[in-house]
Design a protein around this motif. Structure first.
Motif, PDB file in Angstrom:
ATOM      1  N   THR A   1       0.787  -1.165  -0.109  1.00 15.64           N
ATOM      2  CA  THR A   1      -0.097   0.113   0.053  1.00 15.64           C
ATOM      3  C   THR A   1       0.897   1.197  -0.084  1.00 15.64           C
ATOM      4  N   VAL A   2       0.471   2.333  -0.699  1.00 18.38           N
ATOM      5  CA  VAL A   2       1.086   3.567  -0.787  1.00 18.38           C
ATOM      6  C   VAL A   2       0.083   4.654  -0.568  1.00 18.38           C
TER       7      VAL A   2
ATOM      8  N   VAL B   1      -3.629  14.841 -11.047  1.00 22.90           N
ATOM      9  CA  VAL B   1      -2.977  13.621 -10.264  1.00 22.90           C
ATOM     10  C   VAL B   1      -4.236  12.511 -10.139  1.00 22.90           C
ATOM     11  N   GLU B   2      -5.221  12.926  -9.673  1.00 16.77           N
ATOM     12  CA  GLU B   2      -6.448  11.988  -9.514  1.00 16.77           C
ATOM     13  C   GLU B   2      -6.749  11.261 -10.813  1.00 16.77           C
ATOM     14  N   ARG B   3      -6.640  12.003 -11.916  1.00 19.29           N
ATOM     15  CA  ARG B   3      -6.974  11.269 -13.074  1.00 19.29           C
ATOM     16  C   ARG B   3      -6.041  10.300 -13.484  1.00 19.29           C
TER      17      ARG B   3
ATOM     18  N   SER C   1      -4.721   4.378 -13.728  1.00 25.45           N
ATOM     19  CA  SER C   1      -3.458   3.845 -13.562  1.00 25.45           C
ATOM     20  C   SER C   1      -3.234   2.236 -13.784  1.00 25.45           C
ATOM     21  N   GLY C   2      -4.659   1.631 -13.414  1.00 22.81           N
ATOM     22  CA  GLY C   2      -4.565   0.194 -13.231  1.00 22.81           C
ATOM     23  C   GLY C   2      -4.393  -0.457 -12.058  1.00 22.81           C
ATOM     24  N   LEU C   3      -3.986   0.561 -11.157  1.00 24.57           N
ATOM     25  CA  LEU C   3      -3.732   0.073  -9.352  1.00 24.57           C
ATOM     26  C   LEU C   3      -5.037   0.003  -8.883  1.00 24.57           C
ATOM     27  N   GLY C   4      -5.245  -0.596  -7.782  1.00 23.94           N
ATOM     28  CA  GLY C   4      -6.474  -0.304  -6.791  1.00 23.94           C
ATOM     29  C   GLY C   4      -6.149   0.999  -6.181  1.00 23.94           C
ATOM     30  N   TRP C   5      -7.261   1.712  -6.178  1.00 23.61           N
ATOM     31  CA  TRP C   5      -6.967   3.282  -5.623  1.00 23.61           C
ATOM     32  C   TRP C   5      -8.274   3.757  -4.814  1.00 23.61           C
ATOM     33  N   SER C   6      -7.878   4.675  -4.056  1.00 19.42           N
ATOM     34  CA  SER C   6      -8.665   5.361  -3.418  1.00 19.42           C
ATOM     35  C   SER C   6      -8.330   6.968  -3.289  1.00 19.42           C
TER      36      SER C   6
ATOM     37  N   PRO D   1      -9.227  -0.919  -1.663  1.00 22.34           N
ATOM     38  CA  PRO D   1      -9.386   0.239  -2.755  1.00 22.34           C
ATOM     39  C   PRO D   1     -11.049   0.461  -2.583  1.00 22.34           C
ATOM     40  N   ALA D   2     -10.903   1.907  -2.579  1.00 16.90           N
ATOM     41  CA  ALA D   2     -12.402   2.421  -2.455  1.00 16.90           C
ATOM     42  C   ALA D   2     -12.824   3.331  -3.437  1.00 16.90           C
ATOM     43  N   GLY D   3     -11.864   3.670  -4.326  1.00 20.63           N
ATOM     44  CA  GLY D   3     -12.241   4.822  -5.188  1.00 20.63           C
ATOM     45  C   GLY D   3     -12.394   6.196  -4.799  1.00 20.63           C
ATOM     46  N   ARG D   4     -13.041   7.001  -5.301  1.00 19.54           N
ATOM     47  CA  ARG D   4     -13.452   8.389  -4.556  1.00 19.54           C
ATOM     48  C   ARG D   4     -14.400   8.253  -3.529  1.00 19.54           C
ATOM     49  N   VAL D   5     -14.013   8.514  -2.417  1.00 17.59           N
ATOM     50  CA  VAL D   5     -14.629   8.398  -1.053  1.00 17.59           C
ATOM     51  C   VAL D   5     -15.332   9.898  -0.788  1.00 17.59           C
TER      52      VAL D   5
END
Length: 250
Positions: free
Chosen positions: A58-59, A111-113, A118-123, A175-179
């Motif tokens: 996780t980063v 950066v959000e975009r 990115s193909g990574l799991g993201w929040s 990863p929850a996307g945009r929270v």
């Protein structure tokens, strides 16, 4: 326990995120330009970034600069995270980056975009301005005989520790996307916040409201950077000032 990398881990927010994750027993690596053993300039990337990400799942991306370079830094971080097989990239952004045409906000939105694509799991968590940032602003403005502020602008400052808590919880989950956004407890006029700062620091200044021009100013005036429906922060600006400077005067 999870191995987590916090970029900007010595900054105002990143330091607190690091403390909270370590307190929960996680191994946390701090990446910044000057902190060993992971002293890396994200804008340059390089082998040091790959070494910092080795074994990381996780980063938490807190590193950012209004002086520019965020988009290049994000590209380097995302590329290295892909190579390392990172599962989750959590990013802190700002409320209103999609509504206020301000240079730094545009960069944060870009950066959000990048992260979304990115193909990574993201929040992604967006927060309103930290109390600390307003104090830094007022400390600069109070050097003049008259404290000049933009007319008609309000703000919704939030306690950075509350943002750190939310971001740490987010990093430890899937990863929850945009929270949902996180805003401070009150939407206040910039004038009232400036006067609270003057009282707390014992300074006497006239406060002048000056109209500005441009699309960004209009967006700030119409509240593009606040989120009154997400006023979930608990610490008020006066409470923050009292803790930092002592008892707020009358």
């Amino acid at each position: 326990m999870t191995t987590i990398l916090v970029t900007g881990g010595t900054g105002t927010l990143g330091r607190l995120v690091t403390e909270r994750l370590r307190a929960d027993g996680h191994e946390v690596r701090v990446l910044s330009r000057h902190t060993q053993p992971y002293a890396v300039d994200l804008r340059e990337g390089g082998t040091g970034l790959d070494a910092a990400l080795e074994g990381v799942r996780t980063v938490v991306h807190c590193a950012s600069s209004p002086r520019g370079g965020d988009e290049r830094a994000a590209r380097n971080l995302i590329a290295a995270a892909r190579r390392a097989g990172v599962d989750h990239l959590a990013y802190i952004s700002i409320v209103g980056v999609d509504r206020v045409p301000f240079g730094y906000y545009r960069s944060k939105l870009a950066v959000e975009r990048q992260i979304e694509e990115s193909g990574l799991g993201w929040s992604v968590l967006r927060a309103t301005q930290f109390h600390d940032l307003l104090v830094t602003l007022f400390q600069a403005l109070v050097k003049a005989p008259v404290l000049v502020i933009p007319a008609g602008v309000s703000d919704q400052p939030v306690e950075v520790a509350e943002v750190a808590d939310r971001l740490a919880v987010l990093a430890l989950g899937a990863p929850a996307g945009r929270v949902p956004d996180l805003g401070g407890p009150e939407v206040r006029t910039l004038e009232s916040l400036a006067r609270a700062y003057l009282r707390a620091t014992g300074r006497r200044r006239a406060v002048a409201r000056v109209p500005l021009f441009g699309k960004a100013y209009r967006a700030f005036r119409t509240g593009g950077h606040v989120t009154p429906d997400r006023a979930e922060g608990k610490v008020t600006f006066e409470e923050y000032l009292s803790r930092r400077f002592g008892q707020v005067g009358d």
